[in-house]
Design an enzyme around this catalytic site. Sequence first.
Site, mmCIF file in Angstrom:
data_model
loop_
_atom_site.group_PDB
_atom_site.id
_atom_site.type_symbol
_atom_site.label_atom_id
_atom_site.label_comp_id
_atom_site.label_asym_id
_atom_site.label_seq_id
_atom_site.Cartn_x
_atom_site.Cartn_y
_atom_site.Cartn_z
ATOM 1 N N SER A 176 22.851 27.564 -110.650
ATOM 2 C CA SER A 176 24.007 27.819 -109.798
ATOM 3 C C SER A 176 24.191 29.320 -109.663
ATOM 4 C CB SER A 176 25.259 27.181 -110.388
ATOM 5 O OG SER A 176 25.675 27.940 -111.506
ATOM 6 N N LYS A 177 25.184 29.673 -108.860
ATOM 7 C CA LYS A 177 25.437 31.091 -108.562
ATOM 8 C C LYS A 177 25.559 31.942 -109.816
ATOM 9 C CE LYS A 177 27.814 30.878 -104.141
ATOM 10 N NZ LYS A 177 28.816 29.849 -103.944
ATOM 11 N N ARG A 178 26.120 31.323 -110.892
ATOM 12 C CA ARG A 178 26.326 32.168 -112.074
ATOM 13 C C ARG A 178 25.004 32.629 -112.684
ATOM 14 N NH1 ARG A 178 26.016 28.428 -116.665
ATOM 15 N NH2 ARG A 178 25.676 26.440 -115.618
ATOM 16 N N HIS A 179 23.890 32.006 -112.260
ATOM 17 C CA HIS A 179 22.587 32.462 -112.756
ATOM 18 C C HIS A 179 22.007 33.581 -111.890
ATOM 19 C CE1 HIS A 179 22.670 28.254 -114.481
ATOM 20 N NE2 HIS A 179 22.618 29.044 -115.526
ATOM 21 N N GLY A 180 22.756 34.003 -110.873
ATOM 22 C CA GLY A 180 22.253 35.079 -110.016
ATOM 23 C C GLY A 180 21.842 34.545 -108.662
#
Length: 329
Positions: A257-261
């Site tokens: 997800s976005k939190r992984h970049g």
Amino acid sequence: MLPETTPVRGRFAPTPSGRLHLGNAATALLAWLQIRAGGGTMALRMEDLDKPRCRPESAAAIAEELRWLGLDWDEGPDIGGPFGPYAQSERLDRYARALDDLGRQGLLYPCYCSRADLLSAPSAPHGLASEGPAYAGACRRLTAAEREARAAVKTPSLRFALPADRSFPFEDGIAGPVRYPPGAGGDFVVKRADGIVGYQLAVVADDIAMGVTDVLRGWDLLDSTPRQLALYEAFGAMPPRFAHAPLLLGPDGGRLSKRHGSVTLSGLRELGVGSRRLVGYLAWLTGLTDRPEPASPGELVAGFDFARIAHESVRLPDDWVSALTAART
Ligand code: GLU
């Protein structure tokens, strides 16, 4: 079993509700490699049935991103082909006929359960990972009078009555032998109360109509396969060979997800990542190659081997962004 001599036909079947991320790209790459390694034909089919969630601009962007990766197709919404149309939203008449067929066989029943009913009902075990607990079958047991009373106040969904006493084992190209318990997943919705046709019904009707011999898709659909096998049987059709590609997880083991970049292809392109670098990296991550050397999909065809592909899931290494973006020395 399909005869070995049947010409190989595969498909990309994206749902155009967002943009491709690394996991979708890895699955698309493997699906393409399998078909090209077998000298077969590839189709692109847009799974845009859930109109409120799907956008035409996403469909166009997905097609462009697949091409950017170096993947191509022989049939699709943009180029046509003998089994079109290639967008599910244009195939509704076919799904209506498929539903009639199942209805005539007595394999469907109306379900009046609300979301709240489903959440509060005692559930049968063995639900689908993607959907939670299996439907316990309350509406399957309604009397004609009860059905009539409910029909007066509510539009039902339609469920397929899954044989409860049998399992539908299969040999997965990547996962190996797979067998879920009888009735796994429970009776599933083939037409929602709002009229939208269910994924399982549409995908099977289309794969049959399009002569698909080989389905390679994400691991999250592994447990949908017995449902689909039950539908193939009901339609009297030969099922394709199935293979389920590993899911890519973030370095922390969580869903990408976005939190992984920048996990979308568009995000990676903005960072300057080239398609050869990405394709080579995905081939290495999924187990196909020993090193993350840049490569075009075409260069990987000869080395395609199911036995090398990782099972279930693969974690991105901590340094994945720098590995993809670092200037090469
Ligand atoms: N449209 C489905 C998805 O994007 C894939 C369906 C399939 O490959 O069977 O998850």
